[in-house]
Design a protein around this motif. Structure first.
Motif, PDB file in Angstrom:
ATOM      1  N   SER A  68      68.601  25.109  65.440  1.00 47.29           N
ATOM      2  CA  SER A  68      67.820  24.871  66.607  1.00 47.29           C
ATOM      3  C   SER A  68      67.763  23.671  66.675  1.00 47.29           C
ATOM      4  O   SER A  68      67.878  22.948  67.823  1.00 47.29           O
ATOM      5  N   LEU A 105      59.558  22.096  70.920  1.00 49.37           N
ATOM      6  CA  LEU A 105      60.219  20.773  71.101  1.00 49.37           C
ATOM      7  C   LEU A 105      60.008  20.391  72.711  1.00 49.37           C
ATOM      8  O   LEU A 105      60.000  19.085  72.803  1.00 49.37           O
ATOM      9  N   PHE A 124      72.931  15.007  55.492  1.00 47.55           N
ATOM     10  CA  PHE A 124      71.478  15.514  55.343  1.00 47.55           C
ATOM     11  C   PHE A 124      70.692  14.306  55.733  1.00 47.55           C
ATOM     12  O   PHE A 124      70.784  13.104  55.061  1.00 47.55           O
ATOM     13  N   VAL A 176      63.998  15.971  60.552  1.00 45.93           N
ATOM     14  CA  VAL A 176      62.335  16.890  60.508  1.00 45.93           C
ATOM     15  C   VAL A 176      61.505  15.719  61.358  1.00 45.93           C
ATOM     16  O   VAL A 176      60.572  16.448  62.120  1.00 45.93           O
ATOM     17  N   MET A 181      61.532  16.325  64.704  1.00 42.84           N
ATOM     18  CA  MET A 181      60.880  17.590  64.951  1.00 42.84           C
ATOM     19  C   MET A 181      59.439  17.581  64.954  1.00 42.84           C
ATOM     20  O   MET A 181      58.750  18.263  66.009  1.00 42.84           O
ATOM     21  N   VAL A 182      58.833  17.050  63.958  1.00 40.65           N
ATOM     22  CA  VAL A 182      57.502  16.949  63.927  1.00 40.65           C
ATOM     23  C   VAL A 182      57.055  16.015  65.178  1.00 40.65           C
ATOM     24  O   VAL A 182      55.762  16.311  65.784  1.00 40.65           O
TER      25      VAL A 182
END
Lengths: 296, 289
Positions: B15, B43, B250, B255, B258-259
């Motif tokens: 996603s 999102l 990585f 993240v 996304m938050v």
């Protein structure tokens, strides 16, 4: 360890990739190294991975099948009754041309067509949906794997057969499939307690809400493990408080945890304290589930 | 051009990568076919212009007044959904497959079927185009059918709004909803990660897309978590004739993005991750492998 009734514990997550298999495999490993008789069932029949974490000898395997109709064209009168009874459009019929076919991929094995046929033209044959494999690990412990055949419409029958294979006389850990649809429902339906693994992000919270809503409807007790803590925000914890859902454990967001897992190793290889943490987790689950079902 | 992004399993970053592609350059029609756990709307917070209900199946219900507890239905049910209970014969809502057989054979007409119509199909606009997504009500089946509806709707949107590119964020697994997500697409992108499970799931996903003969590319996400494993995956892909089009490092910023309800390309457009994704997307659109 207190005496307890053998529990069936499902490890679920609403969605893949939150650490479900990480929890299931580490909990299983902890229990068997503490001589608690346990089976692990990998119910994620579309992508079973738990076996990658254990050395085990294949002890038994069997095909899971579904009955599909076989039509004897000599006895068939092309009356169309079977076509009418089939709710899955799995029977194709052209009476004038005297053509009748079973589309096996669409058949759910309900048997309605066999009931419908008044001319004895329909018999049934088994069609493979997947396989259940039982691996013997150390002692009397075992790992059961449900593995669906590629392209089969639903893994449910294979999952059910895997859970059945694990039996009842001992603790059973079920690594549940992702999502909240049928495969998830069929797995948690057989659990005494559901552990939901999530992460503190908006995606994690959204999936958790959906799983909690489903479990509430099913009246299944549940608790939550927050994986990758330190990421994301606090909204998840507010939700747990609001809904009065026990927080069972937290796993920090650390590169070496991801790395250890990626290599197919257990967390206790990283730090022996993890074994204690997973044992505590098990104790908590027994406590959470202990009020009405069994004495401590 | 329709491009489906799948992964064999959830959590590989499908996603996040779909979101990044969806916010790069040209307007697109974005479809979330993970109808079990649709996430992209979080999102993109799309405007819901249309909401349709979807009948995911039917369930058998017993009329207590008419039921004589003869139990004939129990013997016929192939799904073990019907049983005796202290209150009489009961049908398990979760086990019922909606086949209608019990209704047909009940000699007292005590069983009827009810629709499961809690599932929804949404259409609207988001900041880089149009968005179509489905939400399957918990416990319902037929997600493949809902995926088909989502895709049909997406194609109509693509025509109506002149947005040629359709991005499909697929469901996890290798079952019916995945097959519904990839049939007839121009390209499949499989997102994997460098772990034993990642390779295992990639193999199964590649089998599925391979069996349809669709051009398939692979992205290794979080590649630097285990470089050796990433190399193993790349070698495996080469042997299978699959192109690995990106190794994405990585990056915790994914993240963070996304938050904050952003894609990584919106949140950190100059990051290495965003740059790699931009190049990869160009390659996908222009058919390079």
């Amino acid at each position: 360890m207190t005496d307890h009734k053998p529990l069936k514990i499902a490890i679920a997550s609403g969605k893949g990739g939150t650490g479900k298999t990480l929890v299931a495999t580490n909990l299983f490993h902890t229990l068997i190294s503490n001589d608690i008789k346990t089976s692990l069932v990998d119910c994620d029949a579309e992508a079973p991975n738990a076996k990658l974490f254990f050395e085990g000898k294949l002890e038994k395997s069997f095909a899971v099948t579904q009955q599909v109709p076989v039509i004897d064209e000599n006895l068939c009168t092309y009356c169309g009754k079977c076509y009418e009874y089939c709710h899955y459009n799995a029977i194709f019929i052209l009476p004038p041309a005297r053509v009748i076919k079973v589309i096996e991929d669409l058949c759910h094995g309900c048997g309605a067509c066999t009931v419908a046929c008044k001319f004895g033209a329909i018999t049934e044959k088994p069609m493979p949906l997947g396989e259940v494999r039982r691996y013997a690990l150390e002692g009397s412990q075992s790992l059961v794997e449900s593995c669906m055949k590629t392209g089969v419409f639903s893994p449910v029958a294979v999952i059910k057969a895997g859970i059945k294979e694990a039996g009842n006389g001992q603790t059973v850990i079920m690594d549940a499939p992702p999502g909240t649809s049928c495969p998830f429902i069929q797995t948690v339906d057989r659990a005494d307690f559901v552990v939901l693994v999530t992460e503190p992000t908006p995606f994690g919270l959204s999936d958790l809400r959906q799983s909690v809503e489903t479990l509430k409807r099913m009246k299944k007790p549940c608790g939550v493990i927050v994986n990758r803590t330190g990421l994301g925000n606090h909204a998840l914890y507010d939700f747990l408080e609001q809904e009065d859902i026990p927080l069972l454990m937290e796993i920090p967001f650390e590169r070496n945890i991801a790395h250890t897992y990626a290599q197919g190793r257990k967390l206790k290889d990283l730090d022996p304290a993890w074994e204690t943490r997973f044992l505590n987790l098990f104790e908590k689950i027994i406590l959470e589930n202990g009020n009405s079902h069994h004495k401590r | 051009m329709e491009i489906a992004i799948i992964s064999g399993k959830g959590g590989t970053g499908k996603s996040s990568i779909s979101a990044a592609f969806a916010t790069l350059a040209e307007p697109v029609v974005l479809t979330d076919c993970d109808v079990d756990a649709a996430n992209l709307y979080i999102l993109f917070d799309p405007e819901h212009e249309e909401e349709e209900s979807f009948v995911g199946g039917e369930k058998a219900v017993i009329d207590r007044e008419l039921c004589t507890n003869c139990g004939i239905c129990i013997s016929y049910c192939a799904f073990e959904a019907i049983s005796f209970s202290p209150e009489g014969v009961i049908i398990s809502e979760t086990a019922c497959d909606g086949c209608h057989l019990c209704k047909r054979i009940c000699p007292h007409g005590a069983i009827h079927m009810v629709d499961n119509d809690d599932s929804r199909l949404y259409t609207g606009s988001f900041r880089n185009g149009r968005m179509v997504y489905g939400r399957l009500a918990p416990g319902e089946e037929n997600s493949g059918k809902l995926v088909n509806l989502v895709r049909e709707k997406a194609r109509k949107q693509s025509k109506a709004f002149g947005m040629e590119t359709i991005i499909i964020d697929g469901p996890p697994g290798i079952g019916c909803p995945v097959i519904s997500s990839i049939t007839g697409v121009d390209q499949v992108v499989i997102v994997t990660e460098p772990s034993l499970s990642g390779l295992h799931d990639l193999e199964r996903a590649a089998d599925v897309s391979g069996s349809f003969g669709i051009q398939t590319r692979v992205i290794i996400n979080k590649a630097d978590l285990d470089e050796a494993m990433s190399d193993t995956i790349e070698t495996w892909c080469r042997e299978r004739g699959l192109a690995v089009v990106a190794r994405i490092p990585f990056n915790p910023e994914v993240v963070e993005a996304m938050v904050n309800c952003k894609s990584i390309s919106e949140w950190a457009p100059d990051s290495e991750t965003s740059q790699i994704l931009r190049e990869t997307w160009k390659g996908i659109l222009h058919g390079k492998s």
